[in-house]
Design a protein around this motif. Structure first.
Motif, PDB file in Angstrom:
ATOM      1  N   GLY A 119     -79.380 -74.133  38.665  1.00 41.94           N
ATOM      2  CA  GLY A 119     -77.784 -73.675  37.558  1.00 41.94           C
ATOM      3  C   GLY A 119     -77.287 -72.462  37.895  1.00 41.94           C
ATOM      4  O   GLY A 119     -76.814 -71.919  39.324  1.00 41.94           O
ATOM      5  N   ASP A 120     -77.520 -71.423  37.768  1.00 41.73           N
ATOM      6  CA  ASP A 120     -77.298 -69.940  37.779  1.00 41.73           C
ATOM      7  C   ASP A 120     -78.532 -69.070  38.273  1.00 41.73           C
ATOM      8  O   ASP A 120     -78.838 -67.914  38.269  1.00 41.73           O
ATOM      9  CB  ASP A 120     -77.149 -68.669  36.310  1.00 41.73           C
ATOM     10  CG  ASP A 120     -75.533 -69.790  35.526  1.00 41.73           C
ATOM     11  OD1 ASP A 120     -74.620 -70.581  36.006  1.00 41.73           O
ATOM     12  OD2 ASP A 120     -74.989 -69.517  34.324  1.00 41.73           O
TER      13      ASP A 120
ATOM     14  N   ASP B 257     -81.969 -64.923  37.973  1.00 39.54           N
ATOM     15  CA  ASP B 257     -81.760 -65.778  36.438  1.00 39.54           C
ATOM     16  C   ASP B 257     -80.031 -64.437  36.099  1.00 39.54           C
ATOM     17  O   ASP B 257     -80.251 -63.434  36.197  1.00 39.54           O
ATOM     18  CB  ASP B 257     -82.436 -65.387  35.574  1.00 39.54           C
ATOM     19  CG  ASP B 257     -81.426 -66.417  34.550  1.00 39.54           C
ATOM     20  OD1 ASP B 257     -80.124 -66.432  34.792  1.00 39.54           O
ATOM     21  OD2 ASP B 257     -81.921 -65.946  33.296  1.00 39.54           O
ATOM     22  N   GLY B 258     -79.570 -65.168  36.987  1.00 44.04           N
ATOM     23  CA  GLY B 258     -77.556 -64.609  36.306  1.00 44.04           C
ATOM     24  C   GLY B 258     -77.770 -64.776  35.065  1.00 44.04           C
ATOM     25  O   GLY B 258     -78.163 -65.684  34.304  1.00 44.04           O
ATOM     26  N   VAL B 259     -76.569 -63.618  35.240  1.00 43.13           N
ATOM     27  CA  VAL B 259     -76.369 -63.364  33.384  1.00 43.13           C
ATOM     28  C   VAL B 259     -75.011 -64.229  33.481  1.00 43.13           C
ATOM     29  O   VAL B 259     -73.642 -64.656  34.003  1.00 43.13           O
ATOM     30  CB  VAL B 259     -76.022 -62.027  33.399  1.00 43.13           C
ATOM     31  CG1 VAL B 259     -75.110 -61.581  32.102  1.00 43.13           C
ATOM     32  CG2 VAL B 259     -77.412 -61.064  33.942  1.00 43.13           C
TER      33      VAL B 259
ATOM     34  N   PRO C  35     -71.633 -66.999  38.058  1.00 46.32           N
ATOM     35  CA  PRO C  35     -73.015 -66.014  37.205  1.00 46.32           C
ATOM     36  C   PRO C  35     -74.276 -66.625  38.595  1.00 46.32           C
ATOM     37  O   PRO C  35     -74.550 -65.762  39.338  1.00 46.32           O
ATOM     38  CB  PRO C  35     -73.545 -65.977  35.788  1.00 46.32           C
ATOM     39  CG  PRO C  35     -72.184 -66.867  35.255  1.00 46.32           C
ATOM     40  CD  PRO C  35     -71.493 -67.864  36.476  1.00 46.32           C
ATOM     41  N   SER C  36     -73.882 -67.379  39.713  1.00 48.16           N
ATOM     42  CA  SER C  36     -74.745 -67.698  39.951  1.00 48.16           C
ATOM     43  C   SER C  36     -74.637 -67.723  41.799  1.00 48.16           C
ATOM     44  O   SER C  36     -75.916 -67.418  42.398  1.00 48.16           O
ATOM     45  CB  SER C  36     -75.051 -69.243  40.495  1.00 48.16           C
ATOM     46  OG  SER C  36     -73.612 -69.588  40.375  1.00 48.16           O
TER      47      SER C  36
ATOM     48  N   GLY D 241     -70.946 -59.848  39.302  1.00 42.88           N
ATOM     49  CA  GLY D 241     -72.254 -60.022  38.210  1.00 42.88           C
ATOM     50  C   GLY D 241     -73.264 -59.222  38.424  1.00 42.88           C
ATOM     51  O   GLY D 241     -73.566 -58.219  38.878  1.00 42.88           O
ATOM     52  N   SER D 242     -74.422 -59.975  37.550  1.00 40.10           N
ATOM     53  CA  SER D 242     -75.228 -59.097  37.188  1.00 40.10           C
ATOM     54  C   SER D 242     -76.424 -60.262  37.740  1.00 40.10           C
ATOM     55  O   SER D 242     -76.574 -61.468  37.105  1.00 40.10           O
ATOM     56  CB  SER D 242     -75.118 -59.113  35.966  1.00 40.10           C
ATOM     57  OG  SER D 242     -74.880 -57.986  35.886  1.00 40.10           O
TER      58      SER D 242
END
Length: 276
Positions: A52-53, A71-73, A83-84, A128-129
């Motif tokens: 997933g992300d 963990d992508g936000v 986000p990934s 991204g974050s």
């Protein structure tokens, strides 16, 4: 990203105690991973180690074994950003730096910040974050060094007892500390916590301390990692489970019960005497 028996993603790895200063043996981490995105494609990874992300890596250098998870936000998806991509690139860069020997085992913060600044220097910004957690086993000093930002995290387990649990870092409910790259017009409006990356944990390792199992067979470790991920998945969708997420929500005045469906990544390690 919560405890190993609840849900979310975490880096869980073994062992603290005290190796003798005269112990000349070489130790390493035997690590297995398992996870899946909340789209239920269990065990399916994107390019690289991504569920997933979430993204993770497992890397070995002659001086250290290094693990990482990010963990992508997911909120970036509302702005057309995957986000990934941020979390995956951050972890892949960390992995490359380790394999190239461009790190100091006692300074996991350095691995993470070097990776982050490489992303900042891209000609085309990677927006991204993500949260991030790095764990390093220094094979010379027999010490475990960690850096954790946000609500990724790890457990240290010995003889069936949790002897250390990383602390979550949150600005407020459901808003963890994170590394971010925002478009110029959004600078200052997007959370980014690069300045709090200075906290590290150093623990002395003891051979035969374990995470959840009594043998160093990789297949056994992999099966245990899978069992943890599957248990996390079950609890994430249990409407009656008083999850850490629900508890934190209640602490903030929200009437919430049950798990939180999310991407899950588990890295499970034990410390073992190194052999070629």
């Amino acid at each position: 990203m919560f405890s190993v028996l609840s849900y979310g993603r975490l880096v869980a790895r073994a062992v603290i105690g005290g190796l003798s200063q005269t112990d000349s043996r070489d130790y390493s981490l035997v690590t297995a991973s398992c996870g899946f995105g909340k789209d239920f494609r269990k065990g399916i990874l994107k390019k690289g180690m991504c569920y997933g992300d979430d993204a993770c890596f497992i890397a070995r250098h002659k001086s250290a074994d290094v693990l990482g998870v990010a963990d992508g936000v997911g909120g970036w998806r509302d702005y057309g950003v995957d986000p990934s991509q941020f979390s995956g690139t951050l972890m892949k860069t960390c992995e490359r730096l380790v394999k190239e020997g461009r790190f100091v085992p006692s300074n996991p913060v350095g691995v993470l910040t070097s990776s982050y600044y490489e992303l900042l220097q891209n000609k085309v910004p990677l927006l991204g974050s993500s949260t991030a957690c790095i764990v390093v086993l220094d094979r010379q000093s027999h010490r475990l060094h960690t850096a954790n930002l946000g609500d990724s995290g790890f457990l240290v387990v010995r003889e069936g007892e949790v002897v250390h649990r990383s602390d979550e870092q949150q600005h407020y409910f459901n808003t963890p500390f994170q590394l971010s790259i925002a478009p110029p017009e959004a600078e200052g409006a997007v959370l980014s916590d690069r300045s709090v990356l200075n906290k590290t944990l150093k623990k002395k390792l003891r051979h035969s301390s374990i995470l959840f199992l009594q043998n160093t067979n990789y297949e056994s470790i992999q099966q245990t990692a899978r069992s943890i991920a599957e248990q996390a998945h079950v609890l994430a969708y249990d409407p009656n489970y008083m999850s850490p997420f629900a508890q934190f929500a209640c602490d903030n005045g929200l009437n919430v019960r049950g798990g939180k469906p999310d991407d899950i990544t588990v890295l499970l390690s034990i410390v073992a005497e190194y052999t070629d």
